[in-house]
Design an enzyme around this catalytic site. Structure first.
Site, short mmCIF file in Angstrom:
data_model
loop_
_atom_site.label_atom_id
_atom_site.label_comp_id
_atom_site.label_asym_id
_atom_site.label_seq_id
_atom_site.Cartn_x
_atom_site.Cartn_y
_atom_site.Cartn_z
N HIS A 159 22.12 -35.28 -52.84
CA HIS A 159 23.54 -35.50 -53.14
C HIS A 159 24.05 -36.71 -52.36
O HIS A 159 24.60 -36.57 -51.26
CB HIS A 159 24.36 -34.25 -52.78
CG HIS A 159 24.16 -33.10 -53.70
ND1 HIS A 159 24.94 -32.89 -54.82
CD2 HIS A 159 23.25 -32.10 -53.68
CE1 HIS A 159 24.53 -31.81 -55.45
NE2 HIS A 159 23.51 -31.30 -54.78
N THR B 228 65.82 -27.62 -49.72
CA THR B 228 65.17 -27.49 -48.41
C THR B 228 64.96 -26.04 -47.99
O THR B 228 64.35 -25.78 -46.97
CB THR B 228 66.02 -28.18 -47.33
OG1 THR B 228 67.28 -27.50 -47.21
CG2 THR B 228 66.26 -29.65 -47.69
N LYS C 274 46.92 -30.42 -46.99
CA LYS C 274 46.74 -30.34 -45.52
C LYS C 274 45.53 -31.14 -45.08
O LYS C 274 45.54 -31.78 -44.03
CB LYS C 274 46.57 -28.88 -45.08
CG LYS C 274 47.82 -28.05 -45.08
CD LYS C 274 47.69 -26.79 -44.23
CE LYS C 274 46.52 -25.91 -44.64
NZ LYS C 274 46.68 -25.36 -46.01
N ILE D 32 48.37 -12.58 -44.91
CA ILE D 32 47.75 -11.63 -43.99
C ILE D 32 46.47 -12.22 -43.41
O ILE D 32 46.18 -12.08 -42.22
CB ILE D 32 47.48 -10.29 -44.70
CG1 ILE D 32 48.79 -9.61 -45.07
CG2 ILE D 32 46.62 -9.38 -43.84
CD1 ILE D 32 48.62 -8.36 -45.91
N GLN E 154 16.95 -33.09 -62.60
CA GLN E 154 16.07 -32.10 -63.21
C GLN E 154 16.18 -32.10 -64.73
O GLN E 154 15.17 -32.00 -65.42
CB GLN E 154 16.36 -30.73 -62.62
CG GLN E 154 16.07 -30.64 -61.12
CD GLN E 154 16.42 -29.30 -60.51
OE1 GLN E 154 16.83 -28.37 -61.21
NE2 GLN E 154 16.28 -29.19 -59.20
N SER F 233 49.96 -23.37 -51.48
CA SER F 233 48.72 -24.05 -51.12
C SER F 233 48.58 -25.34 -51.92
O SER F 233 49.43 -25.67 -52.76
CB SER F 233 47.52 -23.12 -51.40
OG SER F 233 47.49 -22.76 -52.77
N GLU G 92 14.62 -21.69 -63.71
CA GLU G 92 15.98 -21.21 -63.44
C GLU G 92 16.66 -20.79 -64.73
O GLU G 92 17.45 -19.84 -64.76
CB GLU G 92 16.80 -22.29 -62.74
CG GLU G 92 18.22 -21.87 -62.42
CD GLU G 92 19.05 -22.96 -61.75
OE1 GLU G 92 20.20 -22.67 -61.37
OE2 GLU G 92 18.55 -24.10 -61.62
N GLU H 221 26.61 -38.49 -52.80
CA GLU H 221 28.07 -38.59 -52.70
C GLU H 221 28.61 -38.13 -51.36
O GLU H 221 29.69 -38.54 -50.93
CB GLU H 221 28.74 -37.79 -53.82
CG GLU H 221 28.57 -36.28 -53.76
CD GLU H 221 27.34 -35.76 -54.50
OE1 GLU H 221 27.34 -34.58 -54.89
OE2 GLU H 221 26.38 -36.54 -54.67
N PRO I 67 63.00 -23.52 -49.07
CA PRO I 67 61.62 -23.07 -48.83
C PRO I 67 61.08 -23.53 -47.48
O PRO I 67 60.39 -22.78 -46.79
CB PRO I 67 60.83 -23.68 -49.99
CG PRO I 67 61.84 -23.84 -51.08
CD PRO I 67 63.12 -24.21 -50.37
N CYS J 226 20.87 -34.24 -58.44
CA CYS J 226 20.35 -32.88 -58.23
C CYS J 226 19.95 -32.26 -59.57
O CYS J 226 18.92 -32.62 -60.13
CB CYS J 226 21.39 -32.04 -57.49
SG CYS J 226 20.71 -30.52 -56.79
#
Length: 563
Positions: free
Chosen positions: A520, A192, A17, A152, A387, A13, A407, A522, A194, A383
């Site tokens: 936010h 090559t 992608k 899976i 605060q 990973s 909080e 961004e 993999p 955000c």
């Protein structure tokens, strides 16, 4: 009929992608095609909203209030199409939908199975994502499947898109597979094998890729590409080298020069004009030739994984581009910041405190806000960053010792930040909202508009109305706003409907640039337009840097004159 390109990954990973899919979309868009992107995530969570940023990176928020995968941020930064809730779905959403249908009796007593019920549901979700943005005008939908071939979790998704491609016919779908070609230093060569194995695994389940994007730390020689072609049954010009580059904005040009867009257009039988990547070239030229540099301290608690602040990092870089400057971002672990260690912030040109949840690192963030306020360092709080700036001001300027958010301290004497349902009126009695309220204790998500106070820094940046995306539960307590404003804090924007605090700032006469925003910003920044708030922040950082550099020279000049 909308054409589909399915993007899969193999070997490991984090190969990119999302960047590859977004870059392909950008090249196709440059050829005059209408393109959208869809991300399929194989995890069982309904959405990433409850996942730790250390696990999954940031949570990207769309205009319609969906909490989605961070790759949707890449999509919005690379193409003009805006993402929506339908552009990202998970295994959790699929199974939830299937089970709800089963409980309603939609399957007429049949045994509910992965094939065909789950795979059919995946196909319906994919089609829904492609239809979410004027389907009559949509030419291509690029579908990125999370995970790697062999997992899976990913198998139902791969089976579903295999079935889709079969139903649509060969001219209406294409498969792009991203794989890894490692450099083995001890052997002194690229391997090559993999890639051969991951394509073999993909072909076992009935998918033959049309294109291989081969990730490596260096360009892959032609003889190695021919070898990959031979063993994977992919045409030689379909084996594309995708090596490491110093900026992601070089990837569209990299892929175009190897013919990826031409190959996809031929496969899908799309007649288009030639690709025009001039704006990408100008963007890269701007990135590579900055005229100045600023260093920003990002004081957060997810500093061990840069993906936790992916959109924020990109927004700062976009602002640097629009100020002809390179932005260097240094992460400062908020847990290490105390009144005794705050002097380490002196070397930065500006301080930013990003969003987050939970108590850990809060006192350090308050220290950062105080240092910026007292030393005239440009400050942007996003955000939670807004605060903590409000809490800091309440404690040290407005005379509210122990002020806090419920909080972090539910029994705080001065709850300047709290859930709406927790707000106390001036005599201390609990003020409850009606049970029908859609704000009491719930997450405020998506785009909302606020009115901006004339004459403020916020007005200078945004004009009369600001519309930005939100992701938070706690609000600035309205019963403390008068006390804070009397002490000099400017409340420069309030939501149009509920009159909730959106922006706080300090007057120009008191501080050169100090602002906290509840939203936010961004999430709406792009390399083309940048974002006015971040552009103003980086300009203030540049001004601060120039001022800091000029001060020793001025002192030296005074000393020389005195001598």
């Amino acid at each position: 009929m909308t054409k589909f390109v399915f993007v899969t990954g193999g070997v490991v990973s984090s190969l990119g992608k999302g960047i590859a899919a977004a870059s392909l979309a950008a090249i196709l868009e440059s050829r005059g095609l209408k393109v959208t992107l869809i991300k399929l995530d194989p995890y069982l969570n309904v959405d990433p909203g409850t996942m730790s940023p250390f696990q999954h990176g940031e949570v990207f928020v769309t205009d319609d209030g969906a909490e989605t995968d961070l790759d949707l941020g890449h999509y919005e930064r690379f193409i003009t199409t805006r993402m929506k809730k339908a552009n990202n779905f998970t295994t959790g959403q699929i199974y939830k939908s299937v089970l709800e249908k089963e409980r309603r009796g939609d399957y007429l007593g049949k045994t509910v199975q992965v094939i065909p019920h789950v795979t059919n549901e995946i196909q319906e979700f994919v089609k829904r994502g492609a239809m979410s943005d004027k389907p009559a005008e949509l030419d291509v939908a690029i579908v990125e499947i999370g995970g790697t071939v062999g997992d899976i979790e990913s198998l139902p998704f791969l089976e579903a898109v295999r079935q889709m491609s079969l139903k649509m016919g060969p001219a209406n779908s294409a498969f792009v597979h991203l794989t890894y070609v490692p450099w083995i230093a001890a052997a002194g060569e690229l391997k090559t094998k993999p890639t051969q194995h991951t394509v073999q695994k993909l072909r076992e389940i009935g998918i033959q890729p049309d294109v291989l994007l081969c990730r490596a730390d260096r360009p892959i020689p032609d003889d190695e590409r021919e070898k990959i072609s031979l063993f994977t049954n992919v045409l030689p010009h379909g084996v594309i080298s995708m090596w490491d580059v110093d900026t992601i904005y070089k990837v569209p040009r990299l892929l175009h020069e190897q013919g990826l867009d031409e190959l996809i257009c031929m496969k899908l039988q799309l007649l288009t004009k030639p690709a025009d990547l001039r704006r990408w070239d100008m963007l890269v030229a701007e990135v590579e030739h900055p005229q100045a540099q600023v260093t920003i301290a990002m004081c957060g608690k997810y500093t061990d994984l840069s993906d936790s602040y992916k959109s924020l990092n990109e927004a700062l870089r976009h602002a640097g581009i629009h100020n002809h400057a390179k932005v260097a971002i240094e992460y400062v672990d908020a847990e290490t910041l105390t009144e005794q260690t705050a002097a380490q912030l002196a070397r930065f040109d500006a301080i930013l405190v990003p969003g987050g949840f939970g108590k850990r690192g809060i006192e350090g963030k308050i220290v950062a806000a105080r240092y910026a306020r007292e030393h005239g360092v440009p400050y942007l709080g996003i955000c939670l960053g807004m605060q903590v700036a409000t809490i800091e001001y309440a404690r040290h300027v407005a005379g509210l010792p122990g002020a806090n958010s419920t909080e972090f301290e539910p029994d705080t004497q001065h709850p300047v930040i709290a859930l709406i349902e927790e707000w106390h009126d001036r005599d201390g009695s609990l003020q409850k909202r009606s049970a029908s309220s859609d704000l009491g204790g719930t997450m405020r998500l998506g785009a909302q508009s606020s009115d901006v106070k004339p004459g403020t820094l916020a007005w200078q940046i945004y004009g009369p109305v600001v519309t930005e995306r939100h992701r938070h539960r706690y609000e600035a307590n309205v019963h403390y706003l008068e006390r804070l404003q009397q002490a000099g804090l400017v409340i420069s924007a309030l939501t149009q409907r509920e009159q909730l605090t959106e922006i706080v700032e300090l007057p120009k006469a008191v501080h050169p640039w100090f602002m906290g925003v509840q939203f936010h910003p961004e999430f709406k920044s792009t390399p083309w337009g940048g974002h006015p708030l971040f552009s103003s922040f980086i300009k203030a950082a540049l001004d601060h840097r120039r001022g800091a550099a000029a001060e020793p020279q001025a002192l030296a000049a005074v000393a020389g004159a005195a001598a």
